[in-house]
Write a protein that holds these residues in place. Structure first.
Motif, short mmCIF file in Angstrom:
data_model
loop_
_atom_site.label_atom_id
_atom_site.label_comp_id
_atom_site.label_asym_id
_atom_site.label_seq_id
_atom_site.Cartn_x
_atom_site.Cartn_y
_atom_site.Cartn_z
N TYR A 127 0.80 -1.20 0.16
CA TYR A 127 0.02 0.09 -0.05
C TYR A 127 0.99 1.16 -0.10
N GLU A 128 0.69 2.16 -0.82
CA GLU A 128 1.31 3.29 -1.19
C GLU A 128 0.58 4.68 -1.47
N LYS A 129 0.43 5.56 -0.48
CA LYS A 129 -0.22 6.56 -0.85
C LYS A 129 -0.17 7.56 0.26
N ASN A 130 -0.33 9.00 -0.27
CA ASN A 130 0.00 10.20 0.56
C ASN A 130 1.06 10.15 1.47
N GLY A 131 2.17 9.50 0.99
CA GLY A 131 3.43 9.47 1.79
C GLY A 131 3.44 8.21 2.90
N PHE A 132 2.41 7.50 2.78
CA PHE A 132 2.40 6.39 3.59
C PHE A 132 2.82 5.04 2.96
N GLN A 133 3.53 4.15 3.54
CA GLN A 133 3.81 2.88 2.62
C GLN A 133 4.01 1.58 3.52
N ALA A 134 3.46 0.73 3.10
CA ALA A 134 3.50 -0.57 3.74
C ALA A 134 3.53 -1.54 3.01
N ARG A 135 4.46 -2.42 3.25
CA ARG A 135 4.77 -3.86 2.29
C ARG A 135 5.06 -4.94 3.19
N ALA A 136 4.70 -6.15 2.64
CA ALA A 136 5.02 -7.52 3.22
C ALA A 136 5.51 -8.34 1.71
N SER A 137 6.44 -8.98 2.07
CA SER A 137 6.91 -9.84 1.14
C SER A 137 7.22 -11.39 1.62
N TYR A 138 6.77 -12.28 0.79
CA TYR A 138 7.05 -13.78 1.25
C TYR A 138 8.02 -14.13 -0.10
N ARG A 139 8.77 -14.92 0.38
CA ARG A 139 9.77 -15.61 -0.42
C ARG A 139 10.03 -17.08 -0.30
N TYR A 140 10.08 -17.88 -1.19
CA TYR A 140 10.22 -19.44 -1.06
C TYR A 140 11.36 -19.89 -2.13
N ARG A 141 12.51 -20.42 -1.77
CA ARG A 141 13.39 -20.97 -2.38
C ARG A 141 13.57 -22.69 -2.26
N ASP A 142 13.78 -23.36 -3.09
CA ASP A 142 13.99 -24.84 -2.93
C ASP A 142 15.29 -25.06 -2.36
N LYS A 143 15.51 -26.35 -1.95
CA LYS A 143 16.83 -26.64 -1.15
C LYS A 143 18.07 -26.67 -2.47
N PHE A 144 19.20 -26.36 -1.98
CA PHE A 144 20.27 -25.98 -2.89
C PHE A 144 21.45 -26.52 -2.20
N GLN A 145 22.43 -27.12 -3.01
CA GLN A 145 23.64 -27.32 -2.28
C GLN A 145 24.54 -25.95 -2.13
N GLY A 146 24.87 -25.74 -0.94
CA GLY A 146 25.79 -24.59 -0.76
C GLY A 146 27.03 -25.02 -0.58
N GLU A 147 27.86 -23.81 -0.98
CA GLU A 147 29.55 -24.10 -0.63
C GLU A 147 29.92 -23.30 0.65
N VAL A 148 30.67 -23.81 1.31
CA VAL A 148 30.97 -23.09 2.44
C VAL A 148 32.59 -23.21 2.78
N VAL A 149 33.25 -22.20 3.16
CA VAL A 149 34.65 -22.41 3.29
C VAL A 149 34.87 -23.10 4.53
N GLN A 150 35.88 -24.02 4.40
CA GLN A 150 36.19 -24.77 5.68
C GLN A 150 37.60 -24.70 5.82
N LEU A 151 38.14 -25.72 6.38
CA LEU A 151 39.58 -25.84 6.87
C LEU A 151 40.54 -25.54 5.91
N PHE A 152 41.51 -24.61 6.16
CA PHE A 152 42.43 -24.09 5.08
C PHE A 152 41.75 -23.60 3.88
N THR A 153 40.85 -22.81 3.99
CA THR A 153 39.96 -22.16 2.97
C THR A 153 39.48 -23.20 1.87
N ASN A 154 39.63 -24.28 1.95
CA ASN A 154 38.81 -25.19 0.97
C ASN A 154 37.38 -25.37 0.94
N LEU A 155 36.82 -25.43 -0.06
CA LEU A 155 35.24 -25.40 -0.25
C LEU A 155 34.72 -26.61 0.40
N GLY A 156 33.71 -26.53 1.10
CA GLY A 156 33.04 -27.91 1.28
C GLY A 156 31.27 -27.73 0.98
#
Length: 179
Positions: free
Chosen positions: A91-120
């Motif tokens: 809703y946006e009118k006369n300077g007032f604004q309100a919003r709600a957002s919903y997001r969905y994302r399926d599972k995915f394989q992530g990359e994380v930095v592990q020991l000695f900067t190797n990717l896990g």
């Protein structure tokens, strides 16, 4: 060149041979395909009493296929989610604004930095999150014209961050984090 290395050493930079770094490189080929549908609708175009209200959103479905040499190195494409969608009501009118957002994302394989900067790699499980904000921008006839105030709340539903990874090649460990 050698002079650059000497300049670093003279500047007191410590160069260490401890650890190794591995990083992904372009594979032997493949493809990513998908479809995305997005749109926005201002409800005031339907009925004047709904002026200021609206909705916008998108949904995407995609898939990939790697050639055998690449698939041998990366059985699952890191960061890839087959389904994602989001929807925002506002809703946006006369300077007032309100919003709600919903997001969905399926599972995915992530990359994380592990020991000695190797990717896990771990699986980041499906994520559902809602964010909201309310604000006001002072109008031109106000002494504070142009000043805006905004309040945001992220993860309104307190959705957990969940991931799984293999331990010892056989056991699966799931992490569950709430903020």
């Amino acid at each position: 060149p050698a002079s650059d290395l000497q300049n670093l050493l003279n500047a007191g930079v410590v160069i260490s041979p401890i650890g190794q770094l591995t990083a992904p490189a372009n594979g032997e080929g493949g493809w990513v395909r998908g479809i995305e549908v997005s749109g926005a609708l201002e409800f005031g175009r339907i009925a004047s009493f709904l002026n200021g209200f609206g909705v916008q959103g998108s949904v995407s479905r995609s898939k990939y296929k790697l050639k055998p040499a690449a698939a041998a190195q990366y059985p699952v494409l890191p960061g890839f989610s087959p389904w994602t969608y989001n929807v925002t009501g506002y809703y946006e009118k006369n300077g007032f604004q309100a919003r709600a957002s919903y997001r969905y994302r399926d599972k995915f394989q992530g990359e994380v930095v592990q020991l000695f900067t190797n990717l896990g790699y771990s699986y980041i499980l499906a994520d559902k999150q809602m964010d909201a904000q309310v604000g006001y921008t002072f109008q031109p006839d106000s002494r504070l014209a142009g000043l805006g105030i905004l309040l945001q709340v992220n993860n309104v539903l307190n959705s957990p961050y969940r991931s799984t990874y293999q331990v010892n090649g056989t056991d699966t460990l799931e992490t569950y984090e709430k903020y």
